[in-house]
Motif scaffolding. Structure first.
Motif, PDB file in Angstrom:
ATOM      1  N   TYR A  77       0.850  -1.196   0.000  1.00  0.00           N
ATOM      2  CA  TYR A  77       0.000   0.000   0.000  1.00  0.00           C
ATOM      3  C   TYR A  77       0.886   1.247   0.000  1.00  0.00           C
ATOM      4  CZ  TYR A  77      -3.451  -3.492   1.280  1.00  0.00           C
ATOM      5  OH  TYR A  77      -4.254  -4.608   1.286  1.00  0.00           O
ATOM      6  N   PRO A  78       1.523   1.563  -1.124  1.00  0.00           N
ATOM      7  CA  PRO A  78       2.487   2.666  -1.162  1.00  0.00           C
ATOM      8  C   PRO A  78       1.892   4.024  -0.831  1.00  0.00           C
ATOM      9  CG  PRO A  78       2.023   1.851  -3.376  1.00  0.00           C
ATOM     10  CD  PRO A  78       1.429   0.871  -2.423  1.00  0.00           C
ATOM     11  N   ARG A  95       9.689 -13.165  -5.725  1.00  0.00           N
ATOM     12  CA  ARG A  95       9.773 -12.221  -6.842  1.00  0.00           C
ATOM     13  C   ARG A  95       8.481 -12.220  -7.653  1.00  0.00           C
ATOM     14  NH1 ARG A  95      12.874 -14.778 -11.000  1.00  0.00           N
ATOM     15  NH2 ARG A  95      10.868 -15.222 -11.954  1.00  0.00           N
ATOM     16  N   ARG A  96       7.974 -13.394  -7.964  1.00  0.00           N
ATOM     17  CA  ARG A  96       6.764 -13.466  -8.788  1.00  0.00           C
ATOM     18  C   ARG A  96       5.564 -12.871  -8.068  1.00  0.00           C
ATOM     19  NH1 ARG A  96       5.487 -18.926 -11.735  1.00  0.00           N
ATOM     20  NH2 ARG A  96       5.535 -19.776  -9.632  1.00  0.00           N
ATOM     21  N   LEU A  97       5.458 -13.119  -6.765  1.00  0.00           N
ATOM     22  CA  LEU A  97       4.313 -12.585  -6.040  1.00  0.00           C
ATOM     23  C   LEU A  97       4.422 -11.072  -5.885  1.00  0.00           C
ATOM     24  CD1 LEU A  97       1.674 -13.294  -4.742  1.00  0.00           C
ATOM     25  CD2 LEU A  97       2.885 -13.753  -2.595  1.00  0.00           C
ATOM     26  N   GLN A  98       5.636 -10.559  -5.668  1.00  0.00           N
ATOM     27  CA  GLN A  98       5.818  -9.107  -5.634  1.00  0.00           C
ATOM     28  C   GLN A  98       5.398  -8.485  -6.965  1.00  0.00           C
ATOM     29  OE1 GLN A  98       9.974  -8.568  -4.666  1.00  0.00           O
ATOM     30  NE2 GLN A  98       9.498  -8.097  -2.547  1.00  0.00           N
ATOM     31  N   GLU A  99       5.839  -9.093  -8.061  1.00  0.00           N
ATOM     32  CA  GLU A  99       5.502  -8.569  -9.382  1.00  0.00           C
ATOM     33  C   GLU A  99       3.999  -8.678  -9.634  1.00  0.00           C
ATOM     34  OE1 GLU A  99       8.016 -10.922 -11.862  1.00  0.00           O
ATOM     35  OE2 GLU A  99       9.737  -9.582 -11.645  1.00  0.00           O
ATOM     36  N   ALA A 100       3.397  -9.776  -9.210  1.00  0.00           N
ATOM     37  CA  ALA A 100       1.959  -9.950  -9.399  1.00  0.00           C
ATOM     38  C   ALA A 100       1.186  -8.900  -8.613  1.00  0.00           C
ATOM     39  CB  ALA A 100       1.544 -11.357  -8.966  1.00  0.00           C
ATOM     40  N   ALA A 101       1.576  -8.662  -7.372  1.00  0.00           N
ATOM     41  CA  ALA A 101       0.885  -7.661  -6.560  1.00  0.00           C
ATOM     42  C   ALA A 101       1.003  -6.283  -7.188  1.00  0.00           C
ATOM     43  CB  ALA A 101       1.455  -7.660  -5.142  1.00  0.00           C
ATOM     44  N   HIS A 156      -3.941 -18.970  -5.437  1.00  0.00           N
ATOM     45  CA  HIS A 156      -3.479 -19.751  -4.284  1.00  0.00           C
ATOM     46  C   HIS A 156      -2.325 -19.053  -3.586  1.00  0.00           C
ATOM     47  CE1 HIS A 156      -1.011 -22.896  -2.325  1.00  0.00           C
ATOM     48  NE2 HIS A 156      -2.194 -23.378  -1.947  1.00  0.00           N
ATOM     49  N   ASP A 157      -1.366 -18.519  -4.366  1.00  0.00           N
ATOM     50  CA  ASP A 157      -0.235 -17.815  -3.767  1.00  0.00           C
ATOM     51  C   ASP A 157      -0.703 -16.593  -2.983  1.00  0.00           C
ATOM     52  OD1 ASP A 157       1.817 -19.463  -4.453  1.00  0.00           O
ATOM     53  OD2 ASP A 157       2.913 -17.991  -5.655  1.00  0.00           O
ATOM     54  N   PHE A 158      -1.635 -15.825  -3.552  1.00  0.00           N
ATOM     55  CA  PHE A 158      -2.160 -14.657  -2.848  1.00  0.00           C
ATOM     56  C   PHE A 158      -2.774 -15.064  -1.514  1.00  0.00           C
ATOM     57  CE2 PHE A 158      -1.523 -11.581  -6.155  1.00  0.00           C
ATOM     58  CZ  PHE A 158      -1.731 -10.349  -5.558  1.00  0.00           C
ATOM     59  N   ARG A 159      -3.647 -16.050  -1.548  1.00  0.00           N
ATOM     60  CA  ARG A 159      -4.336 -16.450  -0.321  1.00  0.00           C
ATOM     61  C   ARG A 159      -3.374 -17.033   0.712  1.00  0.00           C
ATOM     62  NH1 ARG A 159      -8.279 -18.410  -3.961  1.00  0.00           N
ATOM     63  NH2 ARG A 159      -7.349 -20.489  -3.791  1.00  0.00           N
ATOM     64  N   THR A 160      -2.455 -17.879   0.245  1.00  0.00           N
ATOM     65  CA  THR A 160      -1.558 -18.566   1.167  1.00  0.00           C
ATOM     66  C   THR A 160      -0.566 -17.614   1.827  1.00  0.00           C
ATOM     67  OG1 THR A 160      -1.735 -20.605  -0.120  1.00  0.00           O
ATOM     68  CG2 THR A 160       0.148 -20.410   1.376  1.00  0.00           C
ATOM     69  N   VAL A 161       0.027 -16.730   1.029  1.00  0.00           N
ATOM     70  CA  VAL A 161       1.088 -15.856   1.537  1.00  0.00           C
ATOM     71  C   VAL A 161       0.524 -14.572   2.146  1.00  0.00           C
ATOM     72  CG1 VAL A 161       3.169 -14.568   0.942  1.00  0.00           C
ATOM     73  CG2 VAL A 161       2.732 -16.785  -0.134  1.00  0.00           C
ATOM     74  N   LEU A 162      -0.426 -13.950   1.462  1.00  0.00           N
ATOM     75  CA  LEU A 162      -0.908 -12.644   1.897  1.00  0.00           C
ATOM     76  C   LEU A 162      -2.174 -12.705   2.738  1.00  0.00           C
ATOM     77  CD1 LEU A 162      -0.279 -10.648  -1.403  1.00  0.00           C
ATOM     78  CD2 LEU A 162       1.159 -10.753   0.636  1.00  0.00           C
ATOM     79  N   GLY A 163      -2.921 -13.785   2.609  1.00  0.00           N
ATOM     80  CA  GLY A 163      -4.120 -13.919   3.410  1.00  0.00           C
ATOM     81  C   GLY A 163      -5.356 -13.302   2.811  1.00  0.00           C
ATOM     82  N   PHE A 164      -5.258 -12.842   1.570  1.00  0.00           N
ATOM     83  CA  PHE A 164      -6.430 -12.311   0.874  1.00  0.00           C
ATOM     84  C   PHE A 164      -6.267 -12.597  -0.607  1.00  0.00           C
ATOM     85  CE2 PHE A 164      -3.517  -8.777   1.984  1.00  0.00           C
ATOM     86  CZ  PHE A 164      -3.031  -8.465   0.725  1.00  0.00           C
ATOM     87  N   THR A 165      -7.350 -12.444  -1.368  1.00  0.00           N
ATOM     88  CA  THR A 165      -7.315 -12.760  -2.797  1.00  0.00           C
ATOM     89  C   THR A 165      -6.801 -11.565  -3.599  1.00  0.00           C
ATOM     90  OG1 THR A 165      -9.543 -11.956  -3.285  1.00  0.00           O
ATOM     91  CG2 THR A 165      -9.336 -14.234  -2.471  1.00  0.00           C
ATOM     92  N   ALA A 166      -6.381 -11.833  -4.812  1.00  0.00           N
ATOM     93  CA  ALA A 166      -5.946 -10.763  -5.706  1.00  0.00           C
ATOM     94  C   ALA A 166      -7.092  -9.793  -5.986  1.00  0.00           C
ATOM     95  CB  ALA A 166      -5.409 -11.349  -7.007  1.00  0.00           C
ATOM     96  N   SER A 167      -8.298 -10.319  -6.123  1.00  0.00           N
ATOM     97  CA  SER A 167      -9.460  -9.456  -6.371  1.00  0.00           C
ATOM     98  C   SER A 167      -9.727  -8.551  -5.176  1.00  0.00           C
ATOM     99  CB  SER A 167     -10.698 -10.309  -6.667  1.00  0.00           C
ATOM    100  OG  SER A 167     -10.522 -11.061  -7.847  1.00  0.00           O
ATOM    101  N   ASP A 168      -9.605  -9.101  -3.963  1.00  0.00           N
ATOM    102  CA  ASP A 168      -9.793  -8.282  -2.781  1.00  0.00           C
ATOM    103  C   ASP A 168      -8.728  -7.183  -2.701  1.00  0.00           C
ATOM    104  OD1 ASP A 168     -11.979  -9.724  -1.973  1.00  0.00           O
ATOM    105  OD2 ASP A 168     -10.851 -11.016  -0.585  1.00  0.00           O
ATOM    106  N   TYR A 169      -7.506  -7.553  -3.039  1.00  0.00           N
ATOM    107  CA  TYR A 169      -6.409  -6.571  -3.004  1.00  0.00           C
ATOM    108  C   TYR A 169      -6.670  -5.441  -4.002  1.00  0.00           C
ATOM    109  CZ  TYR A 169      -1.651  -4.698  -3.523  1.00  0.00           C
ATOM    110  OH  TYR A 169      -0.560  -3.877  -3.603  1.00  0.00           O
ATOM    111  N   ARG A 170      -7.092  -5.784  -5.182  1.00  0.00           N
ATOM    112  CA  ARG A 170      -7.386  -4.766  -6.194  1.00  0.00           C
ATOM    113  C   ARG A 170      -8.522  -3.864  -5.722  1.00  0.00           C
ATOM    114  NH1 ARG A 170      -7.754  -6.720 -12.245  1.00  0.00           N
ATOM    115  NH2 ARG A 170      -5.561  -6.060 -12.261  1.00  0.00           N
ATOM    116  N   GLY A 171      -9.529  -4.435  -5.079  1.00  0.00           N
ATOM    117  CA  GLY A 171     -10.649  -3.637  -4.604  1.00  0.00           C
ATOM    118  C   GLY A 171     -10.333  -2.795  -3.403  1.00  0.00           C
ATOM    119  N   ASP A 172      -9.223  -3.111  -2.705  1.00  0.00           N
ATOM    120  CA  ASP A 172      -8.840  -2.396  -1.490  1.00  0.00           C
ATOM    121  C   ASP A 172      -7.937  -1.213  -1.774  1.00  0.00           C
ATOM    122  OD1 ASP A 172      -8.914  -2.029   1.276  1.00  0.00           O
ATOM    123  OD2 ASP A 172      -7.055  -3.143   1.582  1.00  0.00           O
TER     124      ASP A 172
END
Length: 253
Positions: free
Chosen positions: A10-11, A202-208, A236-252
């Motif tokens: 969340y920059p 690296r991949r998850l950072q880039e994906a986020a 799966h990576d989003f949920r497992t590592v970050l605890g929320f989905t990519a869609s939730d992250y985008r909406g937040d």
């Protein structure tokens, strides 16, 4: 230098933040320097969630000097009142000198008894360049000449964390012309994470970052671009590592 928002989920919530590249003498020791400064009203908090770069950090703050090991999960920092920090994201060549067991420092930290370094940085602040110069001079003197193994460790970390074409341990081993076992042992001794975990980070950072900054991109396209097997693998990576989905992250956002 890597995008300064990489790993910062969340920059927009960051305090005043400066990131500086290392000088020539420390380019083998430091990826970059990071200097947050904040002065918050009473009762106000700045909360920041990080999916950190898989590397250790040397941090000088008003109350001392700390060596923070690599993290295996997201971390959160809550800022209150006023303060500052002068940090260095360390390359493996530096970390392997500052601690004999980087893997034992994972998700942990150790306070360093370095009053001269602390005094020099505290006296320099808020001149961030002077403060960084003090950290850099200390690191260069402390680490000394690099060994061939230290240089190879730097090359491994650089490849795993910055080359999108490297998706498997064998890819990196072939590129560097060493065995996969050599890479595994070297990463354990000098970073504290296995190579496969560094690639996943690296991949998850880039994906986020893509999910955050490119609202028009589909999650399926992002997954394909970054070498995930499919969108479900990314989810799966989003949920497992970050605890929320990519869609939730985008909406937040």
């Amino acid at each position: 230098m890597t995008d300064p928002t990489r790993g910062v989920l969340y920059p927009d919530r960051l305090p005043h933040f400066t990131r500086l590249p290392p000088g020539d003498e420390a380019s083998d020791l430091v990826e970059w320097y990071w200097i947050p400064q904040w002065d918050l009203p009473d009762g106000v908090e700045s909360r920041q969630t990080l999916l950190s770069y898989p590397a250790a950090n040397l941090a000088v703050e008003p109350d001392g000097v700390t060596l923070w090991g690599v993290t295996t999960r997201p971390s959160e920092r809550v800022l209150r009142g006023s303060g500052w920090a002068v940090g260095a994201l360390l390359r493996p060549a530096a970390l392997s000198v500052l601690t004999a067991a980087p893997a034992d420092l994972a998700d942990s930290h150790v306070v360093l008894d370095e009053p001269a370094l602390h005094g020099a940085v505290a006296a320099a602040m808020p001149d961030v360049q002077a403060a960084v110069d003090a950290v850099e001079s200390w690191l260069v003197a402390r680490v000394g000449a690099l060994t061939p193994e230290a240089r190879l460790a730097n090359a491994v970390a650089e490849l795993l964390m910055n080359d999108p074409g490297v998706l498997r341990l064998d890819d990196a081993a072939e590129r560097l012309r060493v065995s996969a076992r050599t890479l595994q042992r070297l990463a354990h001794r000098t970073v504290g994470l296995p190579p496969a975990a560094m690639i996943r980070r690296r991949r998850l950072q880039e994906a986020a970052q893509r999910v955050r900054d490119d609202p028009g991109a589909s999650l399926a396209d992002i997954a394909a671009d970054l070498g995930y097997a499919d969108q479900a693998h990314l989810a799966h990576d989003f949920r497992t590592v970050l605890g929320f989905t990519a869609s939730d992250y985008r909406g937040d956002r």
